[in-house]
Design a protein around this motif. Structure first.
Motif, short mmCIF file in Angstrom:
data_model
loop_
_atom_site.label_atom_id
_atom_site.label_comp_id
_atom_site.label_asym_id
_atom_site.label_seq_id
_atom_site.Cartn_x
_atom_site.Cartn_y
_atom_site.Cartn_z
N LYS A 85 2.84 1.61 7.46
CA LYS A 85 2.39 2.26 8.69
C LYS A 85 3.08 3.60 8.92
CE LYS A 85 5.71 -0.16 11.67
NZ LYS A 85 5.85 -1.10 12.82
N GLY A 86 4.14 3.88 8.17
CA GLY A 86 4.84 5.15 8.30
C GLY A 86 4.20 6.28 7.51
N PHE A 87 3.07 6.02 6.86
CA PHE A 87 2.42 7.03 6.01
C PHE A 87 0.95 7.15 6.36
CE2 PHE A 87 5.91 5.14 3.64
CZ PHE A 87 6.60 6.25 3.17
N HIS A 88 0.41 8.37 6.26
CA HIS A 88 -1.03 8.57 6.32
C HIS A 88 -1.64 8.23 4.96
CE1 HIS A 88 -0.48 10.32 10.19
NE2 HIS A 88 0.07 11.44 9.76
N LEU A 89 -0.96 8.65 3.90
CA LEU A 89 -1.35 8.38 2.52
C LEU A 89 -0.15 7.74 1.82
CD1 LEU A 89 -2.76 11.93 1.63
CD2 LEU A 89 -4.14 9.93 2.23
N ILE A 90 -0.40 7.07 0.70
CA ILE A 90 0.71 6.56 -0.12
C ILE A 90 0.44 6.99 -1.56
CG2 ILE A 90 2.14 4.62 -0.78
CD1 ILE A 90 1.04 3.06 1.58
N GLY A 91 0.89 8.19 -1.89
CA GLY A 91 0.76 8.68 -3.26
C GLY A 91 2.07 8.46 -4.02
N ILE A 92 1.96 8.23 -5.30
CA ILE A 92 3.12 7.93 -6.14
C ILE A 92 3.24 8.97 -7.26
CG2 ILE A 92 4.15 6.25 -7.73
CD1 ILE A 92 4.13 5.32 -4.82
N GLU A 93 4.43 9.54 -7.38
CA GLU A 93 4.77 10.42 -8.49
C GLU A 93 6.14 10.03 -9.02
OE1 GLU A 93 2.30 14.46 -7.27
OE2 GLU A 93 4.49 14.46 -7.08
N CYS A 94 6.23 9.74 -10.31
CA CYS A 94 7.50 9.39 -10.94
C CYS A 94 8.14 10.65 -11.51
CB CYS A 94 7.28 8.36 -12.04
SG CYS A 94 6.65 6.79 -11.39
N GLU A 95 9.41 10.87 -11.15
CA GLU A 95 10.04 12.15 -11.43
C GLU A 95 11.50 11.97 -11.86
OE1 GLU A 95 9.40 14.91 -8.24
OE2 GLU A 95 7.30 14.32 -7.99
N ILE A 96 12.02 12.97 -12.54
CA ILE A 96 13.45 13.07 -12.82
C ILE A 96 14.12 13.75 -11.63
CG2 ILE A 96 15.23 14.11 -14.28
CD1 ILE A 96 13.81 11.88 -15.71
N ARG A 235 7.00 -0.28 -9.45
CA ARG A 235 8.22 -0.28 -10.24
C ARG A 235 8.05 0.68 -11.41
NH1 ARG A 235 10.61 -5.83 -12.49
NH2 ARG A 235 11.21 -5.98 -10.28
N ALA A 236 9.01 1.55 -11.60
CA ALA A 236 9.00 2.49 -12.73
C ALA A 236 10.22 2.24 -13.60
CB ALA A 236 8.98 3.93 -12.22
N GLU A 237 9.97 1.90 -14.85
CA GLU A 237 11.03 1.67 -15.83
C GLU A 237 11.17 2.94 -16.66
OE1 GLU A 237 12.87 -0.98 -16.07
OE2 GLU A 237 11.76 -2.61 -15.09
N TYR A 238 12.34 3.55 -16.61
CA TYR A 238 12.61 4.80 -17.30
C TYR A 238 13.40 4.58 -18.60
CZ TYR A 238 11.29 7.82 -13.31
OH TYR A 238 10.63 8.50 -12.31
N PRO A 240 16.22 4.03 -21.06
CA PRO A 240 17.67 4.17 -20.91
C PRO A 240 18.11 4.88 -19.64
CG PRO A 240 16.83 5.71 -22.56
CD PRO A 240 15.70 4.78 -22.22
N LEU A 241 17.16 5.49 -18.92
CA LEU A 241 17.52 6.18 -17.68
C LEU A 241 17.53 5.24 -16.47
CD1 LEU A 241 15.47 9.49 -18.10
CD2 LEU A 241 17.90 9.11 -18.57
N GLY A 242 17.05 4.00 -16.65
CA GLY A 242 17.12 3.05 -15.57
C GLY A 242 15.78 2.74 -14.92
N ARG A 243 15.83 2.24 -13.71
CA ARG A 243 14.66 1.73 -13.00
C ARG A 243 14.68 2.21 -11.56
NH1 ARG A 243 14.69 -4.61 -12.31
NH2 ARG A 243 14.08 -4.53 -14.51
N VAL A 244 13.48 2.36 -10.98
CA VAL A 244 13.35 2.65 -9.55
C VAL A 244 12.17 1.88 -9.01
CG1 VAL A 244 12.04 4.77 -10.03
CG2 VAL A 244 13.18 4.49 -7.82
N GLU A 245 12.32 1.34 -7.80
CA GLU A 245 11.30 0.43 -7.25
C GLU A 245 11.14 0.66 -5.76
OE1 GLU A 245 11.24 -4.32 -6.42
OE2 GLU A 245 11.64 -3.72 -8.50
N VAL A 246 9.88 0.60 -5.30
CA VAL A 246 9.60 0.75 -3.88
C VAL A 246 8.41 -0.13 -3.50
CG1 VAL A 246 8.14 2.80 -4.31
CG2 VAL A 246 9.06 2.38 -2.02
N SER A 247 8.51 -0.78 -2.34
CA SER A 247 7.40 -1.57 -1.83
C SER A 247 6.96 -1.02 -0.49
CB SER A 247 7.81 -3.04 -1.69
OG SER A 247 8.90 -3.18 -0.79
N PHE A 248 5.71 -1.30 -0.15
CA PHE A 248 5.08 -0.77 1.06
C PHE A 248 4.50 -1.92 1.88
CE2 PHE A 248 4.89 2.49 -2.21
CZ PHE A 248 5.50 3.57 -1.58
#
Length: 250
Positions: A85-96, A235-238, A240-248
């Motif tokens: 509810k905190g977003f108008h849109l929920i777009g995802i971009e995986c970045e360094i 969930r984005a698995e990078y 050897p650089l690790g992992r990042v995860e977000v739920s909505f």
């Protein structure tokens, strides 16, 4: 733009953050240069009482790089839970991404690569794309830049180690939504993440007098822009650089 037009644009975007998205800025309050867009960014910041915790960076058609602030209140460590509810849109971009461990103040000569990297850690990140416009893709770039270049939030993973010899333009990112394949890693189209980081630090040193310790910098999407829905966990698995995860959660 005169100060009245800048304040009118700031009020329109601040109001859209509190309520419903707008079609665009009032015609008389539309930025005509990046300097205008930056002034509008600052006007919104003042109205909302937010603090800057990070920046988006990319190449500018006006030369050099552009910057767009990410509010401290919209930066979260992985695994993050961000109510839909905190977003108008929920777009995802995986970045360094990078985080400064020490301040880099303005100095007489530009910062070099080694100076900047000595003050930075590398993190896998997910930028959540959102907009205060009804359809940001139909608007000119300067209006989008005035709206923090469509930043909604930034989620960061743990600092990576021994990444210096890895290919940061084509990192091995695998992205899933609720465990199913979601987005393909195509590589960073904007160039070298480290080069963008260094250019941004020098850009901000001139424009803002330096960059505080703790500041995050995210350097552009490796996966393009993909939209998701409430209730989804990304969930984005990078590798050897690790992992990042977000739920909505809805």
């Amino acid at each position: 733009m005169n100060p009245e037009h800048i304040e009118a644009a700031g009020e329109a975007l601040a109001g859209a953050r509190r309520g419903q998205p707008i079609p665009g800025l009032p015609e008389a309050a539309r930025p005509q240069s990046e300097a205008d867009s930056y002034a509008i960014q600052e006007a919104v910041l003042r109205r909302l009482g937010e603090r800057v915790g990070g920046y988006k960076v990319g190449f500018s058609p006006e030369g050099g790089v552009f910057s767009a602030p990410i509010y401290s209140s919209r930066i979260a460590a992985s695994p993050a839970s961000l109510p839909a509810k905190g977003f108008h849109l929920i777009g995802i971009e995986c970045e360094i991404g990078f985080r400064l461990s020490q301040a880099l103040p303005e100095q007489a000569t530009p910062y070099g690569r080694d100076e900047v990297l000595a003050a930075a850690s590398l993190h896998p990140t997910i930028e959540v794309v959102d907009s205060r416009y009804q359809d940001f893709r139909s608007l000119d770039r300067l209006q989008v830049l005035a709206d923090n270049f469509s930043n909604g939030a930034l989620v960061y993973g743990a600092a990576a180690s021994e990444w210096e010899k890895l290919d940061l333009v084509h990192p091995p990112i695998a992205v899933t939504a609720n465990g199913k394949p979601f987005a393909e890693c195509t590589g960073l189209r904007a160039g070298d993440p480290i080069g963008l980081l260094v250019d941004l630090i020098n850009h901000l040193a001139k424009r803002r007098g330096g960059v505080p310790a703790g500041t995050f910098v995210t350097t552009g999407t490796h996966t393009g822009l993909a939209f998701t829905e409430p209730g989804v966990t990304i969930r984005a698995e990078y590798g050897p650089l690790g992992r990042v995860e977000v739920s909505f959660p809805a």
